[in-house]
Design a protein around this motif. Structure first.
Motif, PDB file in Angstrom:
ATOM      1  N   ASP A  15       0.891  -1.269   0.142  1.00  0.00           N
ATOM      2  CA  ASP A  15      -0.081   0.072   0.034  1.00  0.00           C
ATOM      3  C   ASP A  15       0.785   1.310   0.110  1.00  0.00           C
ATOM      4  OD1 ASP A  15      -2.218  -1.742   0.261  1.00  0.00           O
ATOM      5  OD2 ASP A  15      -2.641  -1.258   2.165  1.00  0.00           O
ATOM      6  N   HIS A  32      -5.525  -0.456  -1.726  1.00  0.00           N
ATOM      7  CA  HIS A  32      -5.811  -1.757  -1.428  1.00  0.00           C
ATOM      8  C   HIS A  32      -5.387  -2.766  -2.729  1.00  0.00           C
ATOM      9  CE1 HIS A  32      -7.951  -1.264   2.241  1.00  0.00           C
ATOM     10  NE2 HIS A  32      -8.856  -0.265   1.616  1.00  0.00           N
ATOM     11  N   SER A  95     -12.521  -0.811   4.468  1.00  0.00           N
ATOM     12  CA  SER A  95     -11.588   0.210   4.880  1.00  0.00           C
ATOM     13  C   SER A  95     -12.016   1.189   6.062  1.00  0.00           C
ATOM     14  CB  SER A  95     -10.718   0.756   3.635  1.00  0.00           C
ATOM     15  OG  SER A  95     -10.146   1.752   4.016  1.00  0.00           O
TER      16      SER A  95
END
Length: 115
Positions: A15, A32, A95
């Motif tokens: 990431d 992601h 997330s």
């Protein structure tokens, strides 16, 4: 684009790595990597754009993965919102929940600290 380093598999992509379109323009960073590692299926990337919005790059839109950058095969205009892809939408929602949970944990630690 500077030296992007050695090519890597999606499993080694981290990431925060910069993402560039086919013309070398900066799109944003990897938020992601969407994959089913058990089945070894790479689905694509959720990209955090400079405008702090998310974009989805499907596997077919990704040219090369490197240690320090991703190069797409399409211009930015061909990327779409993660909500238009079921797997990407789920990852983005997870997330947001994780970030909210972390914020609540920090608040609880602050409230419950010894005074």
């Amino acid at each position: 684009m500077d030296n992007l380093g050695a090519p890597v598999a999606y499993l080694a992509l981290t990431d925060g790595v910069p993402v560039y379109d086919r013309n070398g323009d900066d799109i944003g960073t990897v938020e992601h990597v969407l994959a089913d590692e058990g089945a070894d299926i790479f689905h694509g990337l959720v990209v955090r754009a400079a405008s702090d919005r998310h974009l989805f790059a499907a596997r077919e839109q990704i040219g090369t993965l490197h240690e320090r950058g991703v190069v797409l095969t399409v211009p930015r205009a061909e990327l779409h919102e993660p909500s238009e892809d079921a797997v990407a939408a789920d990852a983005t929602n997870d997330s947001v929940r994780e970030q909210a949970g972390e914020g609540l944990r920090r608040a609880w630690k602050w409230l419950s600290r010894p005074r």
